[in-house]
Write an enzyme that holds these catalytic residues in place. Structure first.
Site, PDB file in Angstrom:
ATOM      1  N   GLU A   1       0.842  -1.198   0.000  1.00 50.34           N
ATOM      2  CA  GLU A   1       0.000   0.000   0.000  1.00 50.34           C
ATOM      3  C   GLU A   1       0.873   1.241   0.000  1.00 50.34           C
ATOM      4  OE1 GLU A   1      -2.660   2.402   3.320  1.00 50.34           O
ATOM      5  OE2 GLU A   1      -2.442   0.229   3.508  1.00 50.34           O
TER       6      GLU A   1
ATOM      7  N   GLU B   1      -2.794  11.877   3.448  1.00 47.14           N
ATOM      8  CA  GLU B   1      -3.632  11.444   4.563  1.00 47.14           C
ATOM      9  C   GLU B   1      -3.519  12.454   5.695  1.00 47.14           C
ATOM     10  OE1 GLU B   1      -4.278   7.545   7.482  1.00 47.14           O
ATOM     11  OE2 GLU B   1      -2.430   7.756   6.326  1.00 47.14           O
TER      12      GLU B   1
END
Length: 356
Positions: free
Chosen positions: A138, A143
């Protein structure tokens, strides 16, 4: 997945030479009226990070219009429902989409945005993962949570991948072990010291562009605020040479993490959840917000979410010249797919970043 609060440490790293030069050609563009072609909607409550959110299906979104193309700008909007009065014990509607195509090693993802979601209880991300996570890894390009002021970037993998001797401009290294089993899936996290990389400051600066290079030599992420976007990107060129981009903000070289071993073709993902394991963790929430995450924000008329939206001009995917990096199907949007987006950085790390 349970949230674990950890203390982020800033490491002063030498600024080494940029990653190896590579030339890439445009293979896919998501923009304009056709932006949402080729994306799958999750269509389930957030059973991935325990968020107080329901991710709408494509059919449900046709009525709710939480994901749409703005006719005045031709930009894609992805937002949290900010008009419904949500009663106690119910969740608020939002969006999670993943690209139906996956993009293999030898790709570059360029995301041009004018606004990113922010606000108390809000947890947005722009990221990618392989369909059988944690196998295949990932990459978290963008974020943040609540009212933080800086973006964080991270990798999540199986055991054996670490950040070692990076060539990057950020000195804010929260953690170097990418193993999803370490520190409750903290991942190997780098924080961008640029306060215009998140939240209100990002919007006031006119947004910016993230470039993610997914290469055999390593994974690198660049961020440019609007005034600093290089011509090679702002001109919407049909090719890109990452050697012209300068030193990345974050870099994970293959010396510490063999990319061929730990990563596979990635689905691109946008999502916004609410509270949950990260934004709703008591200590994290209290650092930038007051009250209670669910009761004081998710519940009620929705006005708390007026800034909880992505405004995306385009997403462009480039592939290494002369190679095919597009893999069809196996989108990561299906309900009950594994979720690796669990990098949990604390306010201690954020405040340390501000101080630096």
């Amino acid at each position: 997945m349970s949230a674990r609060i950890f203390t982020a440490a800033a490491s002063l790293l030498p600024l080494l030479a940029p990653t190896a030069a590579s030339s890439y050609d445009l293979v896919k563009e998501y923009s304009g009226d056709s932006f949402f072609d080729g994306w799958s909607f999750y269509g389930n409550f957030d059973n991935l990070t325990n968020g107080d959110a329901t991710f709408l299906s494509s059919d449900e979104n046709k009525d709710a219009q939480l994901a749409y193309v703005d006719s005045s700008t031709s930009h894609a909007i992805i937002k949290v429902d900010n008009t419904t009065n949500v009663p106690f014990n119910e969740k608020r509607n939002t969006i999670r989409i993943a690209s139906e195509d996956r993009y293999d090693i030898g790709s570059v993802f360029v995301a041009d945005m004018y606004h990113v979601p922010y606000g108390c209880s809000v947890w947005p991300a722009w990221w990618s993962q392989a369909p059988d996570w944690p196998t295949g890894g990932e990459i978290d390009t963008f974020e943040g949570v609540n009212m933080v002021t800086m973006n964080q970037m991270a990798l999540h993998t199986e055991e054996g991948c670490t950040q070692n001797s990076p060539s990057q401009s950020s000195t804010l290294v929260n953690s170097t072990d990418c193993n999803y089993q370490a520190n409750e899936n903290e991942g190997c996290v780098v924080t961008d010291p640029e306060t215009q990389s998140y939240g209100e400051a990002f919007a006031k600066a006119g947004g910016g562009v993230w470039v993610t290079e997914f290469a055999e030599t390593g994974i690198s992420i660049w961020f440019y605020q609007r005034s600093d976007v290089p011509d090679a990107i702002s001109s919407n060129s049909s090719s890109i040479d990452t050697s012209s981009l300068g030193t990345p903000v974050a870099n994970w070289p293959t010396g510490g993490c063999d990319i061929d071993t730990y990563f596979e073709a990635q689905s691109l993902i946008f999502d916004i959840t609410l509270c949950g394991d990260f934004a709703g963790a008591d200590n994290v929430f209290a650092e930038t917000c007051t009250g209670y995450c669910y009761e004081d924000y998710v519940v009620g008329d929705g006005s708390a979410y007026n800034n909880a939206y992505f405004d995306i001009a385009s997403v462009r995917v480039y592939g290494a010249s002369g190679t095919n990096v597009v893999v069809g199907g196996d989108s990561a949007a299906a309900p009950n797919a594994e979720w690796g987006l669990g990098s949990l950085l604390t306010a201690a790390g954020l405040l340390l970043g501000v101080a630096l």
